[in-house]
Scaffold this motif. Structure first.
Motif, PDB file in Angstrom:
ATOM      1  N   TRP A  24     -18.545 -34.097  46.402  1.00 18.00           N
ATOM      2  CA  TRP A  24     -18.833 -33.619  45.059  1.00 18.00           C
ATOM      3  C   TRP A  24     -17.573 -33.084  44.398  1.00 18.00           C
ATOM      4  N   VAL A  25     -16.575 -32.730  45.208  1.00 23.73           N
ATOM      5  CA  VAL A  25     -15.295 -32.219  44.719  1.00 23.73           C
ATOM      6  C   VAL A  25     -14.177 -32.962  45.425  1.00 23.73           C
ATOM      7  N   ALA A  26     -12.994 -32.942  44.816  1.00 27.26           N
ATOM      8  CA  ALA A  26     -11.854 -33.654  45.381  1.00 27.26           C
ATOM      9  C   ALA A  26     -11.035 -32.790  46.340  1.00 27.26           C
ATOM     10  N   SER A  27     -11.185 -31.460  46.226  1.00 28.33           N
ATOM     11  CA  SER A  27     -10.367 -30.584  47.061  1.00 28.33           C
ATOM     12  C   SER A  27     -11.057 -29.246  47.288  1.00 28.33           C
ATOM     13  N   GLY A  28     -10.524 -28.514  48.260  1.00 31.31           N
ATOM     14  CA  GLY A  28     -11.044 -27.177  48.524  1.00 31.31           C
ATOM     15  C   GLY A  28     -10.800 -26.240  47.360  1.00 31.31           C
ATOM     16  N   LYS A  32     -13.643 -24.086  45.434  1.00 28.96           N
ATOM     17  CA  LYS A  32     -13.512 -22.630  45.283  1.00 28.96           C
ATOM     18  C   LYS A  32     -13.653 -22.218  43.818  1.00 28.96           C
ATOM     19  N   ALA A  33     -12.966 -22.925  42.938  1.00 34.89           N
ATOM     20  CA  ALA A  33     -13.019 -22.592  41.514  1.00 34.89           C
ATOM     21  C   ALA A  33     -14.431 -22.752  40.958  1.00 34.89           C
ATOM     22  N   LEU A  34     -15.086 -23.860  41.267  1.00 31.67           N
ATOM     23  CA  LEU A  34     -16.441 -24.091  40.762  1.00 31.67           C
ATOM     24  C   LEU A  34     -17.419 -23.029  41.253  1.00 31.67           C
ATOM     25  N   ASN A  43     -30.289 -22.249  46.686  1.00 37.47           N
ATOM     26  CA  ASN A  43     -31.698 -21.818  46.684  1.00 37.47           C
ATOM     27  C   ASN A  43     -32.109 -21.257  45.324  1.00 37.47           C
ATOM     28  N   ASN A  44     -31.693 -21.976  44.267  1.00 40.85           N
ATOM     29  CA  ASN A  44     -32.037 -21.656  42.873  1.00 40.85           C
ATOM     30  C   ASN A  44     -31.461 -20.342  42.365  1.00 40.85           C
ATOM     31  N   GLU A  45     -30.385 -19.856  42.979  1.00 37.45           N
ATOM     32  CA  GLU A  45     -29.686 -18.666  42.494  1.00 37.45           C
ATOM     33  C   GLU A  45     -28.195 -18.964  42.436  1.00 37.45           C
ATOM     34  N   ILE A  46     -27.518 -18.451  41.415  1.00 34.49           N
ATOM     35  CA  ILE A  46     -26.076 -18.654  41.307  1.00 34.49           C
ATOM     36  C   ILE A  46     -25.402 -18.023  42.519  1.00 34.49           C
ATOM     37  N   GLU A  47     -24.499 -18.783  43.140  1.00 33.95           N
ATOM     38  CA  GLU A  47     -23.790 -18.321  44.337  1.00 33.95           C
ATOM     39  C   GLU A  47     -22.286 -18.323  44.052  1.00 33.95           C
ATOM     40  N   THR A  48     -21.640 -17.174  44.267  1.00 33.78           N
ATOM     41  CA  THR A  48     -20.202 -17.065  44.019  1.00 33.78           C
ATOM     42  C   THR A  48     -19.403 -16.830  45.295  1.00 33.78           C
ATOM     43  N   VAL A  60     -28.501 -26.796  47.654  1.00 35.49           N
ATOM     44  CA  VAL A  60     -27.336 -26.526  46.816  1.00 35.49           C
ATOM     45  C   VAL A  60     -27.393 -27.445  45.604  1.00 35.49           C
ATOM     46  N   LYS A  61     -27.005 -26.912  44.447  1.00 32.43           N
ATOM     47  CA  LYS A  61     -26.968 -27.694  43.219  1.00 32.43           C
ATOM     48  C   LYS A  61     -25.625 -27.466  42.538  1.00 32.43           C
ATOM     49  N   LEU A  62     -25.053 -28.572  42.051  1.00 26.33           N
ATOM     50  CA  LEU A  62     -23.831 -28.538  41.250  1.00 26.33           C
ATOM     51  C   LEU A  62     -24.015 -29.569  40.153  1.00 26.33           C
ATOM     52  N   TYR A  63     -24.206 -29.085  38.925  1.00 28.75           N
ATOM     53  CA  TYR A  63     -24.481 -29.970  37.795  1.00 28.75           C
ATOM     54  C   TYR A  63     -25.677 -30.869  38.122  1.00 28.75           C
ATOM     55  N   GLU A  64     -25.505 -32.199  38.089  1.00 30.48           N
ATOM     56  CA  GLU A  64     -26.641 -33.087  38.357  1.00 30.48           C
ATOM     57  C   GLU A  64     -26.840 -33.383  39.826  1.00 30.48           C
ATOM     58  N   TYR A  65     -25.946 -32.877  40.669  1.00 28.10           N
ATOM     59  CA  TYR A  65     -26.041 -33.107  42.118  1.00 28.10           C
ATOM     60  C   TYR A  65     -26.949 -32.070  42.773  1.00 28.10           C
ATOM     61  N   GLU A  66     -27.687 -32.518  43.801  1.00 28.58           N
ATOM     62  CA  GLU A  66     -28.549 -31.604  44.553  1.00 28.58           C
ATOM     63  C   GLU A  66     -28.647 -32.107  45.991  1.00 28.58           C
TER      64      GLU A  66
END
Length: 73
Positions: A24-28, A32-34, A43-48, A60-66
């Motif tokens: 889903w990402v090109a690098s670590g 980290k930034a996302l 689990n349907n909560e923002i995770e930082t 886990v969800k990132l934009y349209e990915y799940e």
């Protein structure tokens, strides 16, 4: 929804590594930034937390990915 299966000797995978493994990402650094910007939901909560331990049953969800973490066979 994608399925990610843990390896037999794994209890968890860290969130940043999961995003990389799913391609889903090109690098670590991108992962980290996302995560730190609040673009990732666990689990349907923002995770930082970059190294959040993702265990069996977590989603886990990132934009349209799940994806969901599953146990090894």
């Amino acid at each position: 929804m994608e399925i990610f299966k843990l390896k037999k000797d794994e209890d968890y995978i860290e969130l940043n590594n999961l995003l990389k493994t799913l391609n889903w990402v090109a690098s670590g650094g991108e992962a980290k930034a996302l995560i730190q910007e609040g673009n990732v939901m666990v689990n349907n909560e923002i995770e930082t937390r970059v190294r959040k331990k993702m265990r069996v049953g977590d989603t886990v969800k990132l934009y349209e990915y799940e994806a969901q973490v599953k146990a090894p066979n």
